[in-house]
Design an enzyme around this catalytic site. Structure first.
Site, PDB file in Angstrom:
ATOM      1  CB  SER A 134     -68.888  33.197  -7.306  1.00  0.00           C
ATOM      2  OG  SER A 134     -68.156  34.359  -6.973  1.00  0.00           O
ATOM      3  CE1 TYR A 147     -66.836  33.944 -12.444  1.00  0.00           C
ATOM      4  CE2 TYR A 147     -67.238  35.359 -10.540  1.00  0.00           C
ATOM      5  CZ  TYR A 147     -66.850  34.143 -11.072  1.00  0.00           C
ATOM      6  OH  TYR A 147     -66.480  33.121 -10.230  1.00  0.00           O
TER       7      TYR A 147
END
EC number: 1.-.-.-
Length: 248
Positions: A134, A147
């Site tokens: 990501s 995250y």
């Protein structure tokens, strides 16, 4: 030999929707036998009925339990795609359960499943391992500390794994999608919240775009390893999140 002529079986995690679903369909269209791992039985059954994909209904929070479900499968392509963003919130506003869940799915399950599948790849001297990273793991973003840290961990793991495998015909590729339209953000922000914050007035990458790029990397000759694929909407810049200093 062209890798697609000898790769036969693929395992895709997080295949119930989004990028994982698109990748499963793309690999099935390329002629591979695809095992689609996810939690949504109805969604996986639909993949089976439409594309002959093998459903593996499972929650990766205890990854060791999945080994029995894939026993006997000679997996040539592993796509570590499953990911979890429990909430878009600062660290102090996350619960310990939120933190544990993201670490379990985004790190622990990835490391363990890769280790399990890699053993047989080394024995057969062939394979390609993909990780869905990501842009949140490349630069700091507000309300994304845990995250982002889990995705940064996977990124370093991917690079280090290539070092471990030097001299073996096993490739490792990490995908870095930017703003992509999937359920990941809808889960964290709510359907309308994600729409307003991320997708209204912004073009987003679609899961099919990532699937096509993965197939391109997979179809290259064995001696060509695309180590990283960083993909952004034209209007997005990593680290471009706006932050303001708040008085306390």
């Amino acid at each position: 030999m062209h890798p697609m002529n000898r790769y036969e079986v693929a395992l895709v995690t997080g295949a119930s929707s989004g990028i994982g679903k698109a990748i499963a369909l793309e690999l099935a269209s390329a002629g591979l036998r695809v095992l689609a791992l996810g939690r949504d039985r109805a969604a996986l059954d639909e993949l089976h009925s439409t594309a002959g994909i093998v459903p593996v209904v499972f929650d990766l929070s205890d990854v060791s339990e999945v080994y029995g479900k894939i026993a006997g499968e000679k997996i040539d392509v592993l796509v570590n795609n499953a990911g979890l963003l429990t909430a878009s919130a600062s660290l102090v506003d996350l619960s310990e359960d939120d933190i544990d869940a993201m670490i379990d799915i985004n790190i622990r399950s990835v490391f363990k499943l890769t280790r399990h599948v890699l053993k047989q790849m080394i024995e057969r001297r062939r394979g390609h391992i993909f990780f869905t990273g990501s842009s949140g793991g490349l630069a700091p973003h507000p309300n994304s500390s845990v995250y982002g840290a889990t995705k940064a961990a996977v990124s370093l793991f991917s690079s280090a794994l290539r070092c471990d495998l030097i001299g073996l015909p096993i490739r490792v590729t990490e995908l870095f999608p930017g703003r992509v339209e999937t359920n990941l953000y809808r889960t964290a922000l709510g359907k309308e919240g994600a729409k307003k914050k991320l997708y209204d007035d912004n073009e987003a990458i679609q899961p099919e775009h990532m699937a096509r790029l993965l197939r391109t990397a997979l179809e290259l000759p064995d001696f060509v390893d695309v180590t990283r694929l960083e993909v952004m909407p034209t209007g997005q810049v990593v680290g471009g999140a706006q932050m303001s200093k708040l008085s306390r």
